[in-house]
Design a protein around this motif. Sequence first.
Motif, PDB file in Angstrom:
ATOM      1  N   UNK A  55     -15.209 -47.410  32.542  1.00 48.73           N
ATOM      2  CA  UNK A  55     -14.845 -47.172  31.155  1.00 48.73           C
ATOM      3  C   UNK A  55     -13.928 -45.995  30.918  1.00 48.73           C
ATOM      4  N   UNK A  56     -13.701 -45.171  31.933  1.00 47.11           N
ATOM      5  CA  UNK A  56     -12.808 -44.021  31.756  1.00 47.11           C
ATOM      6  C   UNK A  56     -11.364 -44.452  31.962  1.00 47.11           C
ATOM      7  N   UNK A  57     -10.449 -43.927  31.159  1.00 51.25           N
ATOM      8  CA  UNK A  57      -9.039 -44.322  31.282  1.00 51.25           C
ATOM      9  C   UNK A  57      -8.408 -43.780  32.551  1.00 51.25           C
ATOM     10  N   UNK A  58      -7.370 -44.442  33.012  1.00 52.19           N
ATOM     11  CA  UNK A  58      -6.653 -43.974  34.185  1.00 52.19           C
ATOM     12  C   UNK A  58      -5.848 -42.724  33.890  1.00 52.19           C
ATOM     13  N   UNK A  59      -5.577 -41.990  34.943  1.00 50.15           N
ATOM     14  CA  UNK A  59      -4.802 -40.754  34.843  1.00 50.15           C
ATOM     15  C   UNK A  59      -3.382 -40.975  35.358  1.00 50.15           C
ATOM     16  N   UNK A  60      -2.509 -40.048  35.010  1.00 53.16           N
ATOM     17  CA  UNK A  60      -1.150 -40.075  35.534  1.00 53.16           C
ATOM     18  C   UNK A  60      -1.162 -39.334  36.873  1.00 53.16           C
ATOM     19  N   UNK A  61      -0.952 -40.064  37.968  1.00 52.72           N
ATOM     20  CA  UNK A  61      -1.216 -39.552  39.312  1.00 52.72           C
ATOM     21  C   UNK A  61       0.016 -39.666  40.197  1.00 52.72           C
ATOM     22  N   UNK A  62       0.224 -38.642  41.039  1.00 54.50           N
ATOM     23  CA  UNK A  62       1.221 -38.732  42.098  1.00 54.50           C
ATOM     24  C   UNK A  62       0.563 -38.343  43.416  1.00 54.50           C
ATOM     25  N   UNK A  63       0.875 -39.098  44.455  1.00 53.82           N
ATOM     26  CA  UNK A  63       0.427 -38.753  45.799  1.00 53.82           C
ATOM     27  C   UNK A  63       1.650 -38.260  46.566  1.00 53.82           C
ATOM     28  N   UNK A  64       1.495 -37.122  47.246  1.00 52.14           N
ATOM     29  CA  UNK A  64       2.618 -36.459  47.915  1.00 52.14           C
ATOM     30  C   UNK A  64       2.357 -36.407  49.417  1.00 52.14           C
ATOM     31  N   UNK A  65       3.302 -36.895  50.200  1.00 51.19           N
ATOM     32  CA  UNK A  65       3.163 -36.915  51.658  1.00 51.19           C
ATOM     33  C   UNK A  65       3.795 -35.648  52.243  1.00 51.19           C
ATOM     34  N   UNK A  66       2.956 -34.770  52.791  1.00 49.68           N
ATOM     35  CA  UNK A  66       3.439 -33.552  53.432  1.00 49.68           C
ATOM     36  C   UNK A  66       3.592 -33.705  54.941  1.00 49.68           C
ATOM     37  N   UNK A  67       3.329 -34.900  55.457  1.00 53.10           N
ATOM     38  CA  UNK A  67       3.383 -35.082  56.906  1.00 53.10           C
ATOM     39  C   UNK A  67       4.809 -35.388  57.347  1.00 53.10           C
ATOM     40  N   UNK A  68       5.666 -34.373  57.236  1.00 52.96           N
ATOM     41  CA  UNK A  68       7.088 -34.518  57.557  1.00 52.96           C
ATOM     42  C   UNK A  68       7.258 -34.868  59.036  1.00 52.96           C
ATOM     43  N   UNK A  69       8.067 -35.881  59.298  1.00 49.09           N
ATOM     44  CA  UNK A  69       8.319 -36.314  60.662  1.00 49.09           C
ATOM     45  C   UNK A  69       7.541 -37.560  61.045  1.00 49.09           C
ATOM     46  N   UNK A  70       6.438 -37.818  60.364  1.00 49.16           N
ATOM     47  CA  UNK A  70       5.641 -39.018  60.657  1.00 49.16           C
ATOM     48  C   UNK A  70       5.687 -40.002  59.494  1.00 49.16           C
ATOM     49  N   UNK A  71       5.347 -39.549  58.292  1.00 48.08           N
ATOM     50  CA  UNK A  71       5.507 -40.333  57.066  1.00 48.08           C
ATOM     51  C   UNK A  71       4.784 -41.686  57.121  1.00 48.08           C
ATOM     52  N   UNK A  72       3.498 -41.645  56.800  1.00 49.55           N
ATOM     53  CA  UNK A  72       2.718 -42.884  56.766  1.00 49.55           C
ATOM     54  C   UNK A  72       2.210 -43.249  55.379  1.00 49.55           C
ATOM     55  N   UNK A  73       2.208 -42.307  54.454  1.00 47.07           N
ATOM     56  CA  UNK A  73       1.649 -42.589  53.132  1.00 47.07           C
ATOM     57  C   UNK A  73       2.414 -43.698  52.423  1.00 47.07           C
ATOM     58  N   UNK A  74       3.732 -43.734  52.610  1.00 46.64           N
ATOM     59  CA  UNK A  74       4.525 -44.792  51.968  1.00 46.64           C
ATOM     60  C   UNK A  74       4.170 -46.173  52.508  1.00 46.64           C
ATOM     61  N   UNK A  75       3.773 -46.236  53.795  1.00 47.87           N
ATOM     62  CA  UNK A  75       3.347 -47.510  54.367  1.00 47.87           C
ATOM     63  C   UNK A  75       2.042 -47.980  53.742  1.00 47.87           C
ATOM     64  N   UNK A  76       1.090 -47.071  53.637  1.00 51.90           N
ATOM     65  CA  UNK A  76      -0.214 -47.409  53.068  1.00 51.90           C
ATOM     66  C   UNK A  76      -0.079 -47.812  51.601  1.00 51.90           C
ATOM     67  N   UNK A  77       0.916 -47.220  50.920  1.00 48.23           N
ATOM     68  CA  UNK A  77       1.141 -47.524  49.509  1.00 48.23           C
ATOM     69  C   UNK A  77       2.057 -48.731  49.313  1.00 48.23           C
ATOM     70  N   UNK A  78       2.593 -49.266  50.402  1.00 50.10           N
ATOM     71  CA  UNK A  78       3.481 -50.422  50.287  1.00 50.10           C
ATOM     72  C   UNK A  78       4.839 -50.090  49.706  1.00 50.10           C
ATOM     73  N   UNK A  79       5.309 -48.849  49.923  1.00 53.07           N
ATOM     74  CA  UNK A  79       6.569 -48.408  49.313  1.00 53.07           C
ATOM     75  C   UNK A  79       7.636 -48.051  50.343  1.00 53.07           C
ATOM     76  N   UNK A  80       7.415 -48.422  51.606  1.00 50.54           N
ATOM     77  CA  UNK A  80       8.314 -47.965  52.662  1.00 50.54           C
ATOM     78  C   UNK A  80       9.750 -48.461  52.489  1.00 50.54           C
ATOM     79  N   UNK A  81       9.949 -49.607  51.873  1.00 50.76           N
ATOM     80  CA  UNK A  81      11.300 -50.143  51.703  1.00 50.76           C
ATOM     81  C   UNK A  81      11.995 -49.601  50.465  1.00 50.76           C
ATOM     82  N   UNK A  82      11.290 -48.793  49.705  1.00 51.97           N
ATOM     83  CA  UNK A  82      11.856 -48.266  48.459  1.00 51.97           C
ATOM     84  C   UNK A  82      12.224 -46.785  48.572  1.00 51.97           C
ATOM     85  N   UNK A  83      12.034 -46.203  49.762  1.00 53.15           N
ATOM     86  CA  UNK A  83      12.328 -44.777  49.941  1.00 53.15           C
ATOM     87  C   UNK A  83      13.832 -44.565  50.059  1.00 53.15           C
ATOM     88  N   UNK A  84      14.372 -43.752  49.149  1.00 55.57           N
ATOM     89  CA  UNK A  84      15.780 -43.360  49.207  1.00 55.57           C
ATOM     90  C   UNK A  84      15.879 -41.868  49.476  1.00 55.57           C
TER      91      UNK A  84
END
Length: 276
Positions: A33-62
């Motif tokens: 019943x609680x409303x959703x929040x405005x959320x950002x997840x930030x990947x600090x794992x420079x050089x590996x970068x897996x968060x975009x894969x888990x989020x399904x956004x790897x093809x949208x990274x510019x």
Amino acid sequence: MAKVVVVTSGKGGVGKTTSTAALGAALAVGSNGSPGKNVVVVDFDVGLRNLDLVMGAERRVVYDLVNVVQGDAKLSQALIRDKRVETLSILPASQTRDKDALTPDGVARVIEELRERFDWILCDSPAGIEKGAQLAMYHADEAVVVTNPEVSSVRDSDRIIGLLDSTTAKAKAGETMAKHLLLTRYDPARAARGEMLLTEDVLEILSIPLIGIIPESEEVLRASNLGSPVTLSNPDSAPARAYFDAVRRLQGETLEMQVPSDRKGLLSWLFGRRVA
């Protein structure tokens, strides 16, 4: 007021990135019943970068975090809005740079810009105690320490807790950072046989509040392979329910601690019982 939460661990492979995605998605969609929040997840794992894969956004990274930190791109150019949940975004890491590309001043500027745009900022920290991990935790208001129920993982998490209490901006200001334990890949049957640590053993060693127990489940791996946080791909599954409960506790609710299970009948009673 925006809240910055670092999702951290001393050891790799404990489920930190999948937990960041699952917690972020659960916060964004809301629950009970609680409303959703405005959320950002930030990947600090420079050089590996897996968060975009888990989020399904790897093809949208510019553009990525390093581009914004170094002033090569605006934050709005690097942020990727999730196609499934309008209030969920990701700021990906660079896959071609190293952690030295992040600067303290640049990270501070990006975090402040994010605070102006979002309610919750979840920072997916690289494992260990190197520069990338310290930059990910430095500006945090709170921390989620992700731990597996095994000795080396718990020991490394204890080291991370020490850094949270000594090297962050809050620590340097004489303030105490709220720290929460997220126990992942937990199997009550194996714990009962002595094949992994019991929940109470982990709590005794780390001495921080427990916000969730994520059961061992193939559903987590399936969700990652689909490029979707488990809280979106199968919100009724045992791990997803555990993450939703963890998010409610993270927001201050008091809930009975349980180990959710997808099993039915007697096995459901045994594996889904309350945790002492």
